[in-house]
Design a protein around this motif. Sequence first.
Motif, PDB file in Angstrom:
ATOM      1  N   ASP A  32       0.040 -42.543  16.924  1.00  0.00           N
ATOM      2  CA  ASP A  32      -1.193 -42.542  16.145  1.00  0.00           C
ATOM      3  C   ASP A  32      -1.070 -43.566  15.015  1.00  0.00           C
ATOM      4  O   ASP A  32      -0.043 -44.263  14.917  1.00  0.00           O
ATOM      5  CB  ASP A  32      -1.517 -41.121  15.646  1.00  0.00           C
ATOM      6  CG  ASP A  32      -0.590 -40.584  14.559  1.00  0.00           C
ATOM      7  OD1 ASP A  32       0.052 -41.398  13.853  1.00  0.00           O
ATOM      8  OD2 ASP A  32      -0.508 -39.361  14.403  1.00  0.00           O
ATOM      9  N   PRO A  33      -2.091 -43.715  14.153  1.00  0.00           N
ATOM     10  CA  PRO A  33      -2.046 -44.763  13.133  1.00  0.00           C
ATOM     11  C   PRO A  33      -0.919 -44.641  12.119  1.00  0.00           C
ATOM     12  O   PRO A  33      -0.654 -45.609  11.392  1.00  0.00           O
ATOM     13  CB  PRO A  33      -3.417 -44.647  12.447  1.00  0.00           C
ATOM     14  CG  PRO A  33      -4.309 -44.060  13.480  1.00  0.00           C
ATOM     15  CD  PRO A  33      -3.450 -43.095  14.229  1.00  0.00           C
ATOM     16  N   THR A  34      -0.248 -43.479  12.041  1.00  0.00           N
ATOM     17  CA  THR A  34       0.880 -43.389  11.105  1.00  0.00           C
ATOM     18  C   THR A  34       2.014 -44.330  11.510  1.00  0.00           C
ATOM     19  O   THR A  34       2.926 -44.569  10.703  1.00  0.00           O
ATOM     20  CB  THR A  34       1.406 -41.949  10.996  1.00  0.00           C
ATOM     21  OG1 THR A  34       1.812 -41.481  12.290  1.00  0.00           O
ATOM     22  CG2 THR A  34       0.336 -41.013  10.440  1.00  0.00           C
ATOM     23  N   ILE A  40       0.991 -50.780   6.100  1.00  0.00           N
ATOM     24  CA  ILE A  40      -0.208 -50.757   5.264  1.00  0.00           C
ATOM     25  C   ILE A  40       0.176 -50.680   3.788  1.00  0.00           C
ATOM     26  O   ILE A  40      -0.392 -51.384   2.938  1.00  0.00           O
ATOM     27  CB  ILE A  40      -1.116 -49.582   5.664  1.00  0.00           C
ATOM     28  CG1 ILE A  40      -1.710 -49.833   7.055  1.00  0.00           C
ATOM     29  CG2 ILE A  40      -2.235 -49.380   4.642  1.00  0.00           C
ATOM     30  CD1 ILE A  40      -2.459 -48.648   7.635  1.00  0.00           C
ATOM     31  N   ASP A  41       1.153 -49.833   3.458  1.00  0.00           N
ATOM     32  CA  ASP A  41       1.604 -49.719   2.067  1.00  0.00           C
ATOM     33  C   ASP A  41       2.167 -51.045   1.572  1.00  0.00           C
ATOM     34  O   ASP A  41       1.916 -51.450   0.425  1.00  0.00           O
ATOM     35  CB  ASP A  41       2.666 -48.627   1.947  1.00  0.00           C
ATOM     36  CG  ASP A  41       2.103 -47.223   2.118  1.00  0.00           C
ATOM     37  OD1 ASP A  41       0.868 -47.058   2.030  1.00  0.00           O
ATOM     38  OD2 ASP A  41       2.903 -46.288   2.350  1.00  0.00           O
ATOM     39  N   GLU A  42       2.922 -51.730   2.418  1.00  0.00           N
ATOM     40  CA  GLU A  42       3.531 -52.998   2.016  1.00  0.00           C
ATOM     41  C   GLU A  42       2.491 -54.103   1.864  1.00  0.00           C
ATOM     42  O   GLU A  42       2.613 -54.949   0.973  1.00  0.00           O
ATOM     43  CB  GLU A  42       4.582 -53.413   3.049  1.00  0.00           C
ATOM     44  CG  GLU A  42       5.818 -52.537   3.098  1.00  0.00           C
ATOM     45  CD  GLU A  42       6.742 -52.750   1.909  1.00  0.00           C
ATOM     46  OE1 GLU A  42       6.622 -53.810   1.246  1.00  0.00           O
ATOM     47  OE2 GLU A  42       7.583 -51.876   1.647  1.00  0.00           O
ATOM     48  N   LEU A  43       1.467 -54.103   2.712  1.00  0.00           N
ATOM     49  CA  LEU A  43       0.437 -55.141   2.599  1.00  0.00           C
ATOM     50  C   LEU A  43      -0.356 -54.996   1.307  1.00  0.00           C
ATOM     51  O   LEU A  43      -0.766 -55.984   0.702  1.00  0.00           O
ATOM     52  CB  LEU A  43      -0.498 -55.091   3.812  1.00  0.00           C
ATOM     53  CG  LEU A  43       0.076 -55.616   5.119  1.00  0.00           C
ATOM     54  CD1 LEU A  43      -0.918 -55.406   6.261  1.00  0.00           C
ATOM     55  CD2 LEU A  43       0.454 -57.088   5.013  1.00  0.00           C
ATOM     56  N   GLY A  44      -0.598 -53.755   0.895  1.00  0.00           N
ATOM     57  CA  GLY A  44      -1.244 -53.520  -0.387  1.00  0.00           C
ATOM     58  C   GLY A  44      -2.745 -53.745  -0.370  1.00  0.00           C
ATOM     59  O   GLY A  44      -3.368 -53.939   0.681  1.00  0.00           O
ATOM     60  N   ALA A 175      11.096 -38.289  12.789  1.00  0.00           N
ATOM     61  CA  ALA A 175      10.175 -37.323  12.190  1.00  0.00           C
ATOM     62  C   ALA A 175       8.729 -37.683  12.491  1.00  0.00           C
ATOM     63  O   ALA A 175       7.890 -36.808  12.733  1.00  0.00           O
ATOM     64  CB  ALA A 175      10.403 -37.244  10.675  1.00  0.00           C
ATOM     65  N   VAL A 176       8.434 -38.969  12.506  1.00  0.00           N
ATOM     66  CA  VAL A 176       7.073 -39.422  12.808  1.00  0.00           C
ATOM     67  C   VAL A 176       6.757 -39.176  14.282  1.00  0.00           C
ATOM     68  O   VAL A 176       5.675 -38.676  14.621  1.00  0.00           O
ATOM     69  CB  VAL A 176       6.911 -40.923  12.467  1.00  0.00           C
ATOM     70  CG1 VAL A 176       5.512 -41.402  12.820  1.00  0.00           C
ATOM     71  CG2 VAL A 176       7.192 -41.155  10.992  1.00  0.00           C
ATOM     72  N   SER A 256      16.291 -53.341  14.462  1.00  0.00           N
ATOM     73  CA  SER A 256      15.080 -52.613  14.840  1.00  0.00           C
ATOM     74  C   SER A 256      15.030 -52.483  16.347  1.00  0.00           C
ATOM     75  O   SER A 256      15.503 -53.357  17.082  1.00  0.00           O
ATOM     76  CB  SER A 256      13.833 -53.353  14.347  1.00  0.00           C
ATOM     77  OG  SER A 256      12.646 -52.693  14.745  1.00  0.00           O
ATOM     78  N   TYR A 257      14.437 -51.379  16.794  1.00  0.00           N
ATOM     79  CA  TYR A 257      14.060 -51.241  18.191  1.00  0.00           C
ATOM     80  C   TYR A 257      12.580 -51.608  18.320  1.00  0.00           C
ATOM     81  O   TYR A 257      12.007 -52.255  17.444  1.00  0.00           O
ATOM     82  CB  TYR A 257      14.340 -49.826  18.688  1.00  0.00           C
ATOM     83  CG  TYR A 257      15.806 -49.493  18.891  1.00  0.00           C
ATOM     84  CD1 TYR A 257      16.781 -50.483  18.964  1.00  0.00           C
ATOM     85  CD2 TYR A 257      16.215 -48.166  19.014  1.00  0.00           C
ATOM     86  CE1 TYR A 257      18.113 -50.170  19.161  1.00  0.00           C
ATOM     87  CE2 TYR A 257      17.551 -47.835  19.219  1.00  0.00           C
ATOM     88  CZ  TYR A 257      18.497 -48.838  19.281  1.00  0.00           C
ATOM     89  OH  TYR A 257      19.815 -48.520  19.482  1.00  0.00           O
ATOM     90  N   THR A 258      11.940 -51.177  19.397  1.00  0.00           N
ATOM     91  CA  THR A 258      10.569 -51.591  19.707  1.00  0.00           C
ATOM     92  C   THR A 258       9.589 -51.321  18.573  1.00  0.00           C
ATOM     93  O   THR A 258       8.741 -52.164  18.256  1.00  0.00           O
ATOM     94  CB  THR A 258      10.088 -50.862  20.974  1.00  0.00           C
ATOM     95  OG1 THR A 258      10.961 -51.181  22.059  1.00  0.00           O
ATOM     96  CG2 THR A 258       8.667 -51.255  21.327  1.00  0.00           C
ATOM     97  N   LEU A 259       9.672 -50.148  17.962  1.00  0.00           N
ATOM     98  CA  LEU A 259       8.688 -49.763  16.952  1.00  0.00           C
ATOM     99  C   LEU A 259       9.072 -50.356  15.594  1.00  0.00           C
ATOM    100  O   LEU A 259       9.471 -49.668  14.652  1.00  0.00           O
ATOM    101  CB  LEU A 259       8.561 -48.240  16.891  1.00  0.00           C
ATOM    102  CG  LEU A 259       8.143 -47.583  18.219  1.00  0.00           C
ATOM    103  CD1 LEU A 259       7.926 -46.084  18.038  1.00  0.00           C
ATOM    104  CD2 LEU A 259       6.876 -48.237  18.786  1.00  0.00           C
ATOM    105  N   VAL A 260       8.912 -51.659  15.511  1.00  0.00           N
ATOM    106  CA  VAL A 260       9.237 -52.397  14.293  1.00  0.00           C
ATOM    107  C   VAL A 260       8.480 -51.838  13.079  1.00  0.00           C
ATOM    108  O   VAL A 260       9.040 -51.790  11.979  1.00  0.00           O
ATOM    109  CB  VAL A 260       8.950 -53.901  14.483  1.00  0.00           C
ATOM    110  CG1 VAL A 260       9.343 -54.687  13.237  1.00  0.00           C
ATOM    111  CG2 VAL A 260       9.681 -54.436  15.703  1.00  0.00           C
ATOM    112  N   PRO A 261       7.215 -51.397  13.213  1.00  0.00           N
ATOM    113  CA  PRO A 261       6.529 -50.842  12.036  1.00  0.00           C
ATOM    114  C   PRO A 261       7.223 -49.617  11.444  1.00  0.00           C
ATOM    115  O   PRO A 261       7.054 -49.345  10.250  1.00  0.00           O
ATOM    116  CB  PRO A 261       5.145 -50.457  12.583  1.00  0.00           C
ATOM    117  CG  PRO A 261       4.957 -51.319  13.774  1.00  0.00           C
ATOM    118  CD  PRO A 261       6.315 -51.476  14.383  1.00  0.00           C
TER     119      PRO A 261
END
Length: 291
Positions: A32-34, A40-44, A175-176, A256-261
Motif C-alpha cells: 500500500d502507499p506506506t 514522502i517525508d524526505e521529499l518534504g 513491520a510494514v 538495499s533489496y527490491t523495496l528501496v523505499p
Amino acid sequence: MKKVDLGAGTIDYVDTGGDGPVVLLLHGLLMDPTLWSGVIDELGAGYRCVAPLLPLGAHVRPLGPGADLTMRGITAIVADLMERLDLHDVTVVGNDTGGVVVQLLMADRNPRIGKAVLVSCDAFDNFPPGLSGKTVVFTGKLPPSVFGAMMWQLRLKVLRRMPFTFGWLTKRGDAVTARWLHPLQTRPGIRPDTVRVLRGIAANRTLLVDIEDGLRAFDRPTLVVWAEEDRVMPPEHGRRLAALLPESRLVEIADSYTLVPLDQPAELAASIRDFVVIPSPEAADRDASPR
C-alpha cells in the motif's frame, strides 16, 4: 487518506497537496502507499506527492467483479486518477509491480507524464519476478477462500521472511509488510480482487517483452534506480532499461533489496529530488510559450 470515485470504483489515495512538482508514487503487489512514507517525508513540502492505494491486494475497498484488474486495467485506473485530479507534467514513480504500471504508461505515451522513475521493478521476461513473484502468482490459481487462508499464515514473521514471500524484497521493512497483509487476512471481499490480479498476470507473462518497442520510443527523461543487492529484480535489468530508454540515467543504491523505499528512503528521495528539478521538455515548452 482521501478518496475518489473512478470508473473502476472508489480509490483511496494520499495527497500532500501544494504547488510543487507532482510526484505520483505507485506501489506493488500486496503493498500500500506506506511503501512511500519515508520517501514522502524526505521529499518534504516542496513536492506534491500523490500515492494511490491500488487494488493489488492490500486495498481496503473491494472493486468487485466488473473492474478490469489485469495490469492494463490497473494502468487505466492510474491514468483515470491523473485525469480526475487534473495532474500535469507528472513524475510517475514505480517500485516492484508499480514499475510495470509505469512502463505501460510510458509505452502508451501518456500525455500527463513529464518524467518517469523506475525503481527495482519487473522488467523484460522477469514477470512475475523472481521466486517471490512466481510463488504469489501461482497461489492465484487457488479459490479466494483458500488463498486467504494461505495469507493468514503470513502473520508469522518466520514465514514473512522466507525468500518466497518478503524475505528477499526488504532488509528492514518487516513491520510494514505485516501491516500490508491485514486486508487480505481480515477482509474476505479483498481476496477475489487479488486472485483476479494474480490470474491476469499469469495469463500475460510476455507483457513487458511485448512493450519494449514502446519503451524504446519513450523520449521523456527517465531515471532508473536499482538496488545493487537485489535478488528478485536482476541489477542487469536496471542497466538494460537504462540502455533501452533514450533519455535515461541510472543510479544504483547499496545496502538495499527490491523495496528501496523501505530500505533506503533518504537515498532514493535524494535521487528523485535531483532528477525532478531538471525541467522536462513539456514544462520547458510551456515556459517558453507567449503568455
